[in-house]
Design a protein around this motif. Structure first.
Motif, mmCIF file in Angstrom:
data_model
loop_
_atom_site.group_PDB
_atom_site.id
_atom_site.type_symbol
_atom_site.label_atom_id
_atom_site.label_comp_id
_atom_site.label_asym_id
_atom_site.label_seq_id
_atom_site.Cartn_x
_atom_site.Cartn_y
_atom_site.Cartn_z
ATOM 1 N N PHE A 72 47.108 73.343 71.213
ATOM 2 C CA PHE A 72 46.694 74.286 72.254
ATOM 3 C C PHE A 72 45.809 73.618 73.293
ATOM 4 C CE2 PHE A 72 44.685 78.047 74.093
ATOM 5 C CZ PHE A 72 45.763 78.925 74.160
ATOM 6 N N ALA A 73 45.163 72.523 72.920
ATOM 7 C CA ALA A 73 44.290 71.816 73.863
ATOM 8 C C ALA A 73 45.061 71.336 75.086
ATOM 9 C CB ALA A 73 43.617 70.638 73.175
ATOM 10 N N ARG A 74 46.334 71.054 74.914
ATOM 11 C CA ARG A 74 47.137 70.594 76.059
ATOM 12 C C ARG A 74 47.310 71.715 77.081
ATOM 13 N NH1 ARG A 74 52.197 67.423 73.527
ATOM 14 N NH2 ARG A 74 52.601 66.931 75.725
ATOM 15 N N LEU A 75 47.406 72.947 76.594
ATOM 16 C CA LEU A 75 47.496 74.089 77.504
ATOM 17 C C LEU A 75 46.188 74.232 78.291
ATOM 18 C CD1 LEU A 75 49.841 76.204 77.882
ATOM 19 C CD2 LEU A 75 48.350 77.793 76.674
ATOM 20 N N TYR A 76 45.085 74.036 77.600
ATOM 21 C CA TYR A 76 43.782 74.075 78.262
ATOM 22 C C TYR A 76 43.718 73.008 79.355
ATOM 23 C CZ TYR A 76 38.744 73.921 78.961
ATOM 24 O OH TYR A 76 37.498 73.948 79.530
ATOM 25 N N ASP A 77 44.148 71.801 79.021
ATOM 26 C CA ASP A 77 44.103 70.713 80.002
ATOM 27 C C ASP A 77 44.952 71.024 81.229
ATOM 28 O OD1 ASP A 77 42.442 69.302 78.302
ATOM 29 O OD2 ASP A 77 44.059 68.074 77.461
ATOM 30 N N ARG A 78 46.074 71.702 81.020
ATOM 31 C CA ARG A 78 46.969 72.023 82.139
ATOM 32 C C ARG A 78 46.379 73.041 83.090
ATOM 33 N NH1 ARG A 78 53.010 72.695 79.326
ATOM 34 N NH2 ARG A 78 53.247 70.492 78.792
ATOM 35 N N TYR A 79 45.708 74.046 82.563
ATOM 36 C CA TYR A 79 45.373 75.214 83.383
ATOM 37 C C TYR A 79 43.887 75.503 83.546
ATOM 38 C CZ TYR A 79 50.340 76.190 83.001
ATOM 39 O OH TYR A 79 51.705 76.094 83.068
ATOM 40 N N ALA A 80 43.029 74.945 82.724
ATOM 41 C CA ALA A 80 41.608 75.289 82.828
ATOM 42 C C ALA A 80 41.018 74.978 84.206
ATOM 43 C CB ALA A 80 40.809 74.585 81.732
ATOM 44 N N PRO A 81 41.338 73.840 84.836
ATOM 45 C CA PRO A 81 40.741 73.594 86.161
ATOM 46 C C PRO A 81 41.128 74.667 87.189
ATOM 47 C CG PRO A 81 41.598 71.554 85.235
ATOM 48 C CD PRO A 81 42.093 72.660 84.351
ATOM 49 N N ASP A 82 42.392 75.108 87.164
ATOM 50 C CA ASP A 82 42.829 76.132 88.120
ATOM 51 C C ASP A 82 42.155 77.474 87.833
ATOM 52 O OD1 ASP A 82 44.468 74.324 89.398
ATOM 53 O OD2 ASP A 82 46.274 74.947 88.326
ATOM 54 N N ILE A 83 42.078 77.838 86.553
ATOM 55 C CA ILE A 83 41.425 79.099 86.191
ATOM 56 C C ILE A 83 39.958 79.060 86.605
ATOM 57 C CG2 ILE A 83 40.710 80.561 84.265
ATOM 58 C CD1 ILE A 83 43.666 80.826 84.719
ATOM 59 N N HIS A 84 39.305 77.942 86.347
ATOM 60 C CA HIS A 84 37.885 77.804 86.695
ATOM 61 C C HIS A 84 37.687 77.932 88.199
ATOM 62 C CE1 HIS A 84 33.952 75.880 87.250
ATOM 63 N NE2 HIS A 84 33.716 76.161 85.979
ATOM 64 N N ARG A 85 38.557 77.288 88.962
ATOM 65 C CA ARG A 85 38.451 77.357 90.419
ATOM 66 C C ARG A 85 38.639 78.790 90.907
ATOM 67 N NH1 ARG A 85 40.550 72.810 91.056
ATOM 68 N NH2 ARG A 85 42.697 73.518 90.787
ATOM 69 N N TYR A 86 39.598 79.503 90.317
ATOM 70 C CA TYR A 86 39.860 80.889 90.725
ATOM 71 C C TYR A 86 38.667 81.781 90.397
ATOM 72 C CZ TYR A 86 42.077 85.467 90.980
ATOM 73 O OH TYR A 86 42.383 86.770 91.282
ATOM 74 N N VAL A 87 38.116 81.650 89.205
ATOM 75 C CA VAL A 87 36.969 82.474 88.819
ATOM 76 C C VAL A 87 35.774 82.158 89.710
ATOM 77 C CG1 VAL A 87 35.391 83.121 86.963
ATOM 78 C CG2 VAL A 87 37.793 82.675 86.442
ATOM 79 N N THR A 88 35.600 80.890 90.061
ATOM 80 C CA THR A 88 34.495 80.517 90.950
ATOM 81 C C THR A 88 34.635 81.222 92.290
ATOM 82 O OG1 THR A 88 34.248 78.345 89.900
ATOM 83 C CG2 THR A 88 33.347 78.586 92.114
ATOM 84 N N ARG A 89 35.841 81.281 92.798
ATOM 85 C CA ARG A 89 36.061 81.968 94.081
ATOM 86 C C ARG A 89 35.743 83.451 93.966
ATOM 87 N NH1 ARG A 89 41.610 79.825 96.956
ATOM 88 N NH2 ARG A 89 40.903 77.725 97.413
ATOM 89 N N ARG A 90 36.049 84.027 92.819
ATOM 90 C CA ARG A 90 35.852 85.474 92.660
ATOM 91 C C ARG A 90 34.410 85.839 92.329
ATOM 92 N NH1 ARG A 90 40.446 88.659 91.435
ATOM 93 N NH2 ARG A 90 38.927 90.367 91.550
ATOM 94 N N LEU A 91 33.775 85.074 91.429
ATOM 95 C CA LEU A 91 32.474 85.487 90.897
ATOM 96 C C LEU A 91 31.369 84.455 91.084
ATOM 97 C CD1 LEU A 91 33.551 87.109 87.502
ATOM 98 C CD2 LEU A 91 32.996 88.267 89.650
#
Length: 203
Positions: free
Chosen positions: A27-46
């Protein structure tokens, strides 16, 4: 001289999730794929302060519920953004408060993190009082749809999958949000509101 063996293609998200049921470390590979994008999106929102926690919680929830993932969906991106959107929704008051502060031209911890830590284009977008006021005035559902299209680059179908709503609802919410944002932007410089302006102007 023999040809080198073909490279193994990266497994799709569904395959990784299936593998993680017996081999959780996959599952760590899924985190590596998408965590930066999710983090960037949440930063923009909150803002930056909430992004670490919500990103971590998004993947914790995803990991705990991975046995229920629909294996017919090769890409997990909409699923992950849906989890993140649900968590963002719990911070709706903070988001609206920050947007209203920006609309008034004041300061706010979330607004400051946008200006200090986000890239210059996002900071310029966030600093636009008409846009901030328009986003604050949207319902939570309309704001989710607009920003998933504008800031997460999800397709209409991916937004429908992420939020678990019909495609027609995505279209109606987006159309309603576009009308309100168009009216609020008025004469704003479109280069300063590039991402949201694109979502408002097309489709």
């Amino acid at each position: 001289m023999t040809d080198p063996p073909p490279l193994h293609p990266e497994p799709d998200d569904a395959a990784l999730i299936a593998r993680s049921l017996d081999h959780p470390e996959a599952f760590a590979r899924l985190y590596d794929r998408y965590a930066p994008d999710i983090h960037r999106y949440v930063t923009r929102r909150l803002g930056d302060g909430a992004a670490d926690d919500i990103t971590a919680e998004t993947f914790l929830i995803a990991f705990r519920t991975r046995s229920r993932y629909d294996a017919a969906r090769a890409a997990a991106r909409p699923w992950l953004y849906g989890i993140a959107a649900n968590l963002i929704g719990k911070h709706r008051r903070s988001e609206v408060r920050a947007l209203r502060a920006l609309a008034r031209g004041g300061t706010d911890p979330v607004a400051e993190s946008w200006v200090d830590r986000a890239d210059s284009r996002v900071a310029a977008q966030a600093a636009q009082a008409p846009l901030a006021g328009a986003l604050a005035g949207l319902s939570a559902g309309d704001r989710h749809v607009l920003l998933l299209v504008a800031w997460a680059d999800l397709s209409y179908q991916e937004v429908a999958d992420a939020l678990r709503i019909p495609l027609g609802t995505v279209r109606s919410r987006l159309n309603r949000a576009r009308r309100k944002v168009r009216a609020a932007l008025g004469g704003a410089d479109p280069t300063l509101v590039h991402d949201v302006q694109e979502a408002v102007s097309h489709g």
